[in-house]
Scaffold this motif. Structure first.
Motif, PDB file in Angstrom:
ATOM      1  N   SER A   1      13.632  -1.057   6.034  1.00 25.04           N
ATOM      2  CA  SER A   1      12.798  -0.859   7.219  1.00 25.04           C
ATOM      3  C   SER A   1      12.936  -1.989   8.225  1.00 25.04           C
ATOM      4  O   SER A   1      12.472  -1.870   9.359  1.00 25.04           O
ATOM      5  N   SER A   2      13.569  -3.097   7.853  1.00 28.26           N
ATOM      6  CA  SER A   2      13.759  -4.227   8.769  1.00 28.26           C
ATOM      7  C   SER A   2      14.957  -4.022   9.695  1.00 28.26           C
ATOM      8  O   SER A   2      15.170  -4.825  10.610  1.00 28.26           O
ATOM      9  N   PHE A   3      15.743  -2.992   9.457  1.00 29.04           N
ATOM     10  CA  PHE A   3      16.957  -2.744  10.240  1.00 29.04           C
ATOM     11  C   PHE A   3      16.889  -1.369  10.893  1.00 29.04           C
ATOM     12  O   PHE A   3      16.258  -0.455  10.371  1.00 29.04           O
ATOM     13  N   ARG A   4      17.556  -1.248  12.017  1.00 28.85           N
ATOM     14  CA  ARG A   4      17.671   0.065  12.646  1.00 28.85           C
ATOM     15  C   ARG A   4      18.531   0.958  11.768  1.00 28.85           C
ATOM     16  O   ARG A   4      19.507   0.517  11.152  1.00 28.85           O
TER      17      ARG A   4
ATOM     18  N   GLN B   1       0.823  -1.200   0.000  1.00 25.93           N
ATOM     19  CA  GLN B   1       0.000   0.000   0.000  1.00 25.93           C
ATOM     20  C   GLN B   1       0.861   1.256   0.000  1.00 25.93           C
ATOM     21  O   GLN B   1       0.542   2.247  -0.651  1.00 25.93           O
ATOM     22  N   LYS B   2       1.960   1.226   0.749  1.00 27.18           N
ATOM     23  CA  LYS B   2       2.868   2.376   0.776  1.00 27.18           C
ATOM     24  C   LYS B   2       3.472   2.611  -0.600  1.00 27.18           C
ATOM     25  O   LYS B   2       3.562   3.747  -1.069  1.00 27.18           O
TER      26      LYS B   2
ATOM     27  N   GLU C   1       5.380   7.845   7.423  1.00 24.25           N
ATOM     28  CA  GLU C   1       5.667   6.415   7.325  1.00 24.25           C
ATOM     29  C   GLU C   1       6.109   6.001   5.924  1.00 24.25           C
ATOM     30  O   GLU C   1       6.557   4.861   5.718  1.00 24.25           O
ATOM     31  N   LYS C   2       5.997   6.894   4.959  1.00 27.05           N
ATOM     32  CA  LYS C   2       6.399   6.578   3.580  1.00 27.05           C
ATOM     33  C   LYS C   2       7.747   7.200   3.211  1.00 27.05           C
ATOM     34  O   LYS C   2       8.226   7.030   2.098  1.00 27.05           O
ATOM     35  N   LEU C   3       8.352   7.937   4.138  1.00 27.34           N
ATOM     36  CA  LEU C   3       9.565   8.677   3.806  1.00 27.34           C
ATOM     37  C   LEU C   3      10.749   7.773   3.467  1.00 27.34           C
ATOM     38  O   LEU C   3      11.492   8.046   2.520  1.00 27.34           O
ATOM     39  N   LEU C   4      10.965   6.689   4.245  1.00 27.88           N
ATOM     40  CA  LEU C   4      12.116   5.819   3.970  1.00 27.88           C
ATOM     41  C   LEU C   4      11.990   5.176   2.598  1.00 27.88           C
ATOM     42  O   LEU C   4      12.952   5.148   1.825  1.00 27.88           O
ATOM     43  N   ILE C   5      10.793   4.662   2.276  1.00 19.89           N
ATOM     44  CA  ILE C   5      10.586   4.051   0.963  1.00 19.89           C
ATOM     45  C   ILE C   5      10.721   5.106  -0.134  1.00 19.89           C
ATOM     46  O   ILE C   5      11.362   4.877  -1.164  1.00 19.89           O
ATOM     47  N   GLY C   6      10.137   6.284   0.081  1.00 17.61           N
ATOM     48  CA  GLY C   6      10.222   7.346  -0.920  1.00 17.61           C
ATOM     49  C   GLY C   6      11.646   7.813  -1.151  1.00 17.61           C
ATOM     50  O   GLY C   6      12.076   7.980  -2.296  1.00 17.61           O
TER      51      GLY C   6
END
Length: 421
Positions: A296-299, A12-13, A146-151
């Protein structure tokens, strides 16, 4: 069933990002300018090398590029917070396009002199002082937190792929159209990007419309002080910024002495410089794609520590290709690829953390101050690289600064606030 439930939000993101027309216009503009800049990076650096033949001047020009950032960032960011971010980006794109075209024209007509380069570099970097905080401020207004890392990861990978295309095309364009022709292509990309940014739909609240009393000098200084105070109070952000400044200092020789390393250590020409550039950007692109899927799975702290380790090790290993009888350019390209992968592992999580934790109304000024601190060591590193380059083999310089770059990976685990992100 659980895996499907976990996977759905991520899909969805991705869908929300791809359907966000304004963000896609911004991304397309970034792709076009990055394509042009990658061509220009080869053409311009080779032009300076041929025009001056001086490593010291190459270092001086590279250092001069950051002087406006140091001098103006306190105020440019505060002004960007007041103005329309979209309009700032459009104006700076058009301005940079005109400067590139002027440079190409002067070189094509044999009128370009070394002192012209100083003036044109100052003008370009002055525009960048406004463009950079405007883009940083614009992205969180287009994408939810919540979409910033993917973007950001998507932007990193796609723009790096555009760089790859530009670097791959650079040699052919220079061969057909010459250095000036390649630079004209870069100029055209800025005008195209400005047009795309013009399509972005965004309701921006300008401080100018809130009242003319906020445009006086005292309020501007107050906003600058607010930005400085915010950074000083946020220990994790301050730590990231200081380490970034140190890293930029160490990477200055790599950026300044690239043509000399290629020509004098590896015995190659523009094609070799292009190959190393392709490898560097290729590493960034692949790392960016991996971050978009798995980041997103890692710090963020783990990603950045891994990046600093890889960056320092691969940088130091550039000492070896000069001693290889064959395939020296291949080995150098491999280590450049590792450096590129490391850069994305550092910059993308850091930028995302920054966007997530700085209030939107302060992003311009805080972003500009962040940029100023991060780049404050580059002029010193560039001047030092130029001076050292005339006395020491370039590969030895790379070895020394690569070892220094491993230091952040050794020190950062001691800071709990950093390791918690």
């Amino acid at each position: 069933m659980t895996e499907q439930a976990n996977a759905l939000p991520k899909r969805q993101k991705w869908a929300a990002i791809l359907e966000n027309k304004s963000f896609m216009y911004l991304l397309a503009a970034r792709v076009i300018t990055r394509f042009g800049d990658s061509i220009d990076s080869i053409a311009y650096s080779w032009m300076v090398y041929l025009l001056t033949g001086s490593k010291l001047m190459m270092g001086t020009l590279f250092a001069l590029n950051f002087v406006p950032n140091l001098a103006l960032s306190f105020f440019s960011g505060a002004l960007v917070d007041r103005w329309s971010k979209r309009q700032v980006i459009i104006i700076t794109h058009v301005g940079r396009g005109l400067i590139v075209i002027l440079t190409a024209t002067l070189y094509a007509t044999s009128l370009l002199k070394p002192w012209h380069l100083y003036i044109l570099t100052l003008l370009t970097s002055t525009l960048e002082c406004f463009a950079s905080p405007a883009e940083i401020s614009l992205v969180p207004r287009l994408l939810a937190k919540e979409k910033l890392l993917i973007g950001n990861s998507l932007s990193t990978s796609i723009t790096r792929i555009a760089e790859l295309a530009g670097l791959a095309a650079a040699g052919g364009i220079i061969a057909i159209a010459g250095v000036s022709g390649a630079m004209l292509v870069d100029g055209a990309t800025f005008f195209s990007a400005a047009l795309l940014v013009g399509f972005i739909s965004l309701a921006e609240k300008s401080k100018e419309s809130a009242g003319t009393e906020k445009s006086n000098r005292s309020s501007l200084l107050q906003e600058v002080r607010e930005g400085i105070t915010f950074i000083l109070r946020q220990k994790t952000i301050l730590t990231i910024v200081i380490i970034a400044a140190f890293s930029n200092f160490c990477l200055s020789p790599f950026n300044v002495l690239g043509p000399a390393f290629i020509a004098e250590v590896l015995g190659e020409g523009p094609a070799g410089l292009s190959m190393m550039g392709i490898s560097l950007v290729g590493g960034m692109a692949i790392s960016g794609l991996w971050l978009a899927r798995k980041g997103s799975s890692f710090r963020k702290s783990v990603l950045m520590l891994t990046g600093y380790t890889l960056l320092g090790v691969n940088y130091a290993l550039l000492y070896l290709p000069g001693f290889l009888p064959v395939l020296s350019i291949a080995a150098a390209s491999l280590f450049s690829f590792g450096m590129g992968a490391a850069v994305s592992l550092i910059s993308t999580p850091a930028t995302t953390y920054f966007m997530e934790n700085v209030p939107q109304e302060m992003l311009g000024r805080v972003g500009a101050i962040h940029s100023m601190i991060c780049t404050c060591a580059i002029p010193l590193g560039s001047l030092l690289a130029g001076a050292l380059g005339d006395a020491i083999r370039t590969d030895i310089i790379y070895l020394g600064f690569g070892i220094l770059l491993i230091i952040p990976a050794l020190l950062l685990p001691r800071y709990r606030s950093f390791m918690s992100i």
